[in-house]
Design an enzyme around this catalytic site. Sequence first.
Site, mmCIF file in Angstrom:
data_model
loop_
_atom_site.group_PDB
_atom_site.id
_atom_site.type_symbol
_atom_site.label_atom_id
_atom_site.label_comp_id
_atom_site.label_asym_id
_atom_site.label_seq_id
_atom_site.Cartn_x
_atom_site.Cartn_y
_atom_site.Cartn_z
ATOM 1 N N CYS B 175 -80.528 -115.004 -17.203
ATOM 2 C CA CYS B 175 -80.884 -113.805 -18.133
ATOM 3 C C CYS B 175 -80.600 -114.154 -19.631
ATOM 4 O O CYS B 175 -80.855 -113.500 -20.427
ATOM 5 C CB CYS B 175 -79.904 -112.617 -17.738
ATOM 6 S SG CYS B 175 -80.043 -112.339 -15.863
ATOM 7 N N HIS B 315 -76.273 -107.391 -24.964
ATOM 8 C CA HIS B 315 -76.883 -107.775 -23.493
ATOM 9 C C HIS B 315 -76.874 -106.510 -22.534
ATOM 10 O O HIS B 315 -77.836 -106.283 -22.066
ATOM 11 C CB HIS B 315 -76.073 -108.964 -22.888
ATOM 12 C CG HIS B 315 -76.777 -109.606 -21.541
ATOM 13 N ND1 HIS B 315 -77.895 -109.906 -21.526
ATOM 14 C CD2 HIS B 315 -76.223 -109.810 -20.330
ATOM 15 C CE1 HIS B 315 -78.139 -110.426 -20.383
ATOM 16 N NE2 HIS B 315 -77.341 -110.237 -19.623
ATOM 17 N N GLU B 326 -68.512 -107.656 -22.246
ATOM 18 C CA GLU B 326 -69.281 -107.824 -23.557
ATOM 19 C C GLU B 326 -68.288 -107.226 -24.615
ATOM 20 O O GLU B 326 -68.282 -107.642 -25.708
ATOM 21 C CB GLU B 326 -70.449 -107.382 -23.549
ATOM 22 C CG GLU B 326 -71.590 -107.473 -24.748
ATOM 23 C CD GLU B 326 -73.084 -107.319 -24.516
ATOM 24 O OE1 GLU B 326 -73.332 -106.765 -23.565
ATOM 25 O OE2 GLU B 326 -73.776 -107.621 -25.542
ATOM 26 N N LYS B 347 -81.828 -102.244 -22.544
ATOM 27 C CA LYS B 347 -81.817 -102.105 -21.300
ATOM 28 C C LYS B 347 -81.751 -100.793 -20.770
ATOM 29 O O LYS B 347 -82.206 -100.404 -19.603
ATOM 30 C CB LYS B 347 -80.978 -102.953 -20.572
ATOM 31 C CG LYS B 347 -81.018 -104.434 -20.751
ATOM 32 C CD LYS B 347 -80.408 -105.626 -20.175
ATOM 33 C CE LYS B 347 -80.709 -107.050 -20.401
ATOM 34 N NZ LYS B 347 -80.182 -107.395 -21.857
ATOM 35 N N HIS B 352 -83.617 -104.254 -17.088
ATOM 36 C CA HIS B 352 -83.501 -106.006 -17.477
ATOM 37 C C HIS B 352 -84.530 -106.504 -17.241
ATOM 38 O O HIS B 352 -84.881 -107.062 -15.978
ATOM 39 C CB HIS B 352 -82.323 -106.260 -16.620
ATOM 40 C CG HIS B 352 -81.556 -107.545 -17.028
ATOM 41 N ND1 HIS B 352 -82.013 -108.390 -17.803
ATOM 42 C CD2 HIS B 352 -80.378 -107.929 -16.557
ATOM 43 C CE1 HIS B 352 -81.400 -109.569 -18.229
ATOM 44 N NE2 HIS B 352 -80.327 -109.321 -17.223
ATOM 45 N N PHE B 411 -76.229 -115.368 -15.334
ATOM 46 C CA PHE B 411 -75.802 -115.832 -14.055
ATOM 47 C C PHE B 411 -75.802 -117.437 -14.258
ATOM 48 O O PHE B 411 -76.671 -118.027 -14.389
ATOM 49 C CB PHE B 411 -76.709 -115.528 -12.841
ATOM 50 C CG PHE B 411 -76.434 -114.161 -12.468
ATOM 51 C CD1 PHE B 411 -75.400 -113.312 -12.718
ATOM 52 C CD2 PHE B 411 -77.147 -113.733 -11.292
ATOM 53 C CE1 PHE B 411 -75.157 -111.966 -12.285
ATOM 54 C CE2 PHE B 411 -76.799 -112.440 -10.682
ATOM 55 C CZ PHE B 411 -75.825 -111.689 -10.988
#
Lengths: 391, 424
Positions: B175, B315, B326, B347, B352, B411
Amino acid sequence: MHDRDAIVTGIGLISCLGEGVDAHWDALNAFSPKIDDTAFPGFPVHPMTALALDKHISKREQRQMEPWQRFGTYAAGAALEAAGVKGNAELLAQMHMIVAAGGGERDYATDEAILTGLPKAADPAAYLNEHLLSDLRPTLFLAQLSNLLAGNISLVHGVVGSSRTFMGEESSGTDAIRIACARIGAGQGDMFLVGGSYNAQRPDGPLQYEMGRALWKKPFAGVWARQEQGGGLILGSVGCFLTIESRAHAAARGATGLARIAAVATDRCGRRPGDATANACRQIAALGTSFAQASTAAISGASGVAAPTQEEQTFLRDLGLPVRAGATALGHSLEPSFIANIALAAIAISRGKLFAPLEPAEAPMDAPLKDVLVTSWGHWRGEALAHVTAA
Amino acid sequence: MQDTDRQGRPVIVVTGIGLVTSLGQGVEANWAALTAGKSGIARISRFSVANMKTAIAGTVDFVPVEEMSAPALSERLAELVVEEALGTANLGVGGAFPGPLFLALPPVELEWPQRRALAEASQAGDTLAYADLLRAAGANDNRAVYRRFLFASVGENLAARFGTRGSPIATSTACASGGTAIQLGVEAIRRGEAEAALVVGTDASVNPESLIRFSLLSALSTRNDDPTKASRPFSKDREGFIMAEGAGALVLESAAHAKARGATILGVVEGCGEAADGFHRTRSSPDGKPIVACMRNALADAGLVPEDIGYINAHGTSTPENDKMEWVGVQAVFGERASSIPISSNKSMIGHTLTAAGAIEAIFTVLSLNRGVLPPTINYDTPDPALPIDCVPNVARAAQVSHAISNSFGFGGQNVCVVIGAPT
């Protein structure tokens, strides 16, 4: 000599020929092909040598991985160890990583069960969803994602300065080396871990290349010998990682260089006849007079696939250098193939001589070896050239 | 604007942008919807969601492709955004872009329709094995399928179409991929390899297996009844992200090159930072150290201090874990100011977009600074007391900001932060 020269200070190499620099050197000089033709009858592959995985990966972490990640994580550990930095948390926290990757293994039994059941299912789409949901291991996804080989190396070995994964078969490996060397040259990093792995012993490997009509399906023959019978590639399981660092960085920590990557160029073309040769000629021309014919050899990344291999063969013949095709010995490993051939070049350079011919088409070389040109003409796309010389 | 930064490196500017998301096609359509707080999330209609725990996504269903697959639609979306970006930049149109291509691309793998077609062609008996597929693979001409499912094919086709220079680099840092592609472009221009770089992030991988894989990791929202309300970053009742599709393209250029040709400068990429996490495959270090490190590295690269930053494009995935970590990271970097810096998550509206997110959200950050409007975080009805942030709740806000950061965390522990500056 320049502070920002790119020096190879550690090699982690595993393949069908064995594990490590010495095992490869010995096997290359007394070459006999290591082939598994029982896993996929009619589709020979070069299998990975037996590995004592515990040496570089804990049992707990091994269970989270499939072979592709194990090969790569193991080879990365071996490279770090060879460079004398394994476990050096302070250094590893500054180390940049570029991994050339495809994707990980699937759950083949689940695929087969679903494909068996689908034609009989009343609602095939619902059947697919139901079985994927109930039969896939949740953690398998993390063994499949391309960037998770790098993720595992961060986890297992603590390489956390940065982590990037390139994809795109042979070109992912050539660009990984090029970007690492360019960043070292420009001061955008001092020490890199660059590599990749490929598992040829998985059914979807031969499947992909059989769809592309790219496979050699006859008894073993070397890359060049195959060309008389239509050509084709034999996939090979390989894990290869290199530590590459600036000369100044290596010197400051007292590391011994095995070889220097003096230049590396990558490009693409649409592969009309002559296109790849034109790219390669430009790459050679850019090297100028930096190598002497009598003390130079070529290690070719030719896959065996007919059109690019035969065009490259002509190009290499015109260069007039002794040639070795790495894929004859290791099999073709796509993402790490160029990196592994750089490793073979570095090994040869560090010993001052080229290894013996792998097949009759390759000429012996008795003169001292000072320079190696490593080519990578991808089986479909991508042309690269590296110049490897003494550290 | 200076040609070089304080470290003597070329200043890098954005002169072209292109966007497609579930909100629509084109920069203007996206910006209008985003600043109006519209959601692109809907019930999935592309395939059957029977038995699925998650039945919603932010798909791009209005762009047709022949022979649908993730790489096919990813490539088509990339083509659309590149065409738009080249048009905005007025550079490299006509298939001769004067620099390299850096492409954030989702991993490529044979998909179920192709696998099923091979199975049918194999005419296997009662049970089907991979050996049957292998037999069928060579019996017919499957070369088009083979090419489609090479990892190199999307980048190769884009490079050939747009005439980018050299070998196209396709990157995946999960991501964070879009951010990595931007960083590769910035570094190439700084090295002097080119005056311009084409950066693309694209992702069209909403298909049954991808959705299920994320679902099995318990990463996705299951709020199927009210799709537009499902993505709720920073809310107390957030419970997962929404898979989404889209693409973003940026033309990056040295300031000197852009000025010399009279290009309109949309924004400045002032710096990039990255750091990898060795803690866990899907979870961040509990201390947030790599997230903190990537933001600090980005600020250092840009020659800025935390006080210079006026907006954070988060994010902000809407998972319990990401948004908490975050915030931990932002608090560590920005200290007491953390609660007063606007932090919004695109998002909440577009979902996402995974591989493409870093590129798409960097473009939205460029637009935020360029147009003086901060897009909102929608669905913020139930604040999380553990995250006392100004997430620009629900309604866009006018604000003049000089420097912003855009975060991307992947990830596999790959974290990237990009610093964007307003055109001056």
